[in-house]
Design a protein around this motif. Structure first.
Motif, PDB file in Angstrom:
ATOM      1  N   THR A   4       0.820  -1.213   0.000  1.00 35.23           N
ATOM      2  CA  THR A   4       0.000   0.000   0.000  1.00 35.23           C
ATOM      3  C   THR A   4       0.850   1.257   0.000  1.00 35.23           C
ATOM      4  N   SER A   5       2.096   1.146   0.450  1.00 35.81           N
ATOM      5  CA  SER A   5       2.952   2.326   0.541  1.00 35.81           C
ATOM      6  C   SER A   5       4.421   1.919   0.436  1.00 35.81           C
ATOM      7  N   MET A   6       5.194   2.743  -0.254  1.00 35.53           N
ATOM      8  CA  MET A   6       6.643   2.541  -0.361  1.00 35.53           C
ATOM      9  C   MET A   6       7.339   3.889  -0.207  1.00 35.53           C
ATOM     10  N   THR A   7       8.485   3.861   0.459  1.00 33.91           N
ATOM     11  CA  THR A   7       9.342   5.038   0.529  1.00 33.91           C
ATOM     12  C   THR A   7      10.705   4.636  -0.014  1.00 33.91           C
ATOM     13  N   TRP A   8      11.158   5.379  -1.010  1.00 31.37           N
ATOM     14  CA  TRP A   8      12.448   5.138  -1.657  1.00 31.37           C
ATOM     15  C   TRP A   8      13.428   6.223  -1.220  1.00 31.37           C
ATOM     16  N   TYR A   9      14.567   5.799  -0.726  1.00 29.38           N
ATOM     17  CA  TYR A   9      15.645   6.710  -0.342  1.00 29.38           C
ATOM     18  C   TYR A   9      16.819   6.422  -1.266  1.00 29.38           C
ATOM     19  N   PHE A  10      17.370   7.452  -1.900  1.00 35.00           N
ATOM     20  CA  PHE A  10      18.531   7.250  -2.763  1.00 35.00           C
ATOM     21  C   PHE A  10      19.538   8.347  -2.487  1.00 35.00           C
ATOM     22  N   THR A  11      20.787   8.062  -2.836  1.00 35.86           N
ATOM     23  CA  THR A  11      21.873   8.992  -2.503  1.00 35.86           C
ATOM     24  C   THR A  11      22.172   9.992  -3.606  1.00 35.86           C
ATOM     25  N   ASP A  12      21.597   9.782  -4.797  1.00 35.13           N
ATOM     26  CA  ASP A  12      21.896  10.670  -5.922  1.00 35.13           C
ATOM     27  C   ASP A  12      20.652  10.844  -6.790  1.00 35.13           C
ATOM     28  N   LYS A  13      20.006  11.994  -6.664  1.00 33.30           N
ATOM     29  CA  LYS A  13      18.784  12.270  -7.428  1.00 33.30           C
ATOM     30  C   LYS A  13      19.030  12.170  -8.926  1.00 33.30           C
ATOM     31  N   LYS A  14      20.147  12.694  -9.404  1.00 34.28           N
ATOM     32  CA  LYS A  14      20.451  12.648 -10.835  1.00 34.28           C
ATOM     33  C   LYS A  14      20.578  11.202 -11.319  1.00 34.28           C
TER      34      LYS A  14
END
Length: 131
Positions: A72-82
């Motif tokens: 139902t929900s996901m949160t994505w964390y990444f170190t480089d938006k580009k």
């Protein structure tokens, strides 16, 4: 099984839902990174880390009796938006391969760092298994 929450007159999001309503047993998946079952990274490629991270999410869901369509929900964390934006096509491909065409409520954030130094992505998820 779940109800997508889409306010009237809002533009339809692509690849995620603005919100979801569900009832049932909840399964919470803690932040997963792109390493294997032995906690070893097999690749530094962004899309390959996303692939492994999603596989890890699905494996934990299965332990709780849930399937990808229960998310139902996901949160994505990444170190480089580009790097994330430059790889959207590949990310979409591996997402559909592992999760399918199920698009829950999502948030995506660039963070300064993740606890695991080689990790480029971390994903947290919540699923609801219908009664």
């Amino acid at each position: 099984m779940h109800t997508i929450l889409q306010p009237e007159g809002w533009a339809k999001p692509i690849g995620y839902a603005n919100g979801m309503a569900a009832t049932g047993r909840m399964v919470f998946v803690g932040g997963q990174v792109g390493w294997n079952a032995a906690c070893e990274f097999e690749s530094d490629d962004f899309v390959e880390q996303v692939r492994q991270t999603l596989k890890n999410v699905v494996a934990i869901l299965a332990e709780g009796g849930a399937k990808p369509q229960h998310i139902t929900s996901m949160t994505w964390y990444f170190t480089d938006k580009k790097e994330y934006l430059d790889n959207l096509k590949g990310i979409g491909q591996v997402y559909r391969e592992i999760i399918g065409r199920h698009f829950p409520a999502m948030a995506a954030l660039q963070v300064v760092a993740l606890v695991e130094d080689r990790a480029k992505i971390e994903i947290q998820a919540t699923a609801v298994i219908p009664d």
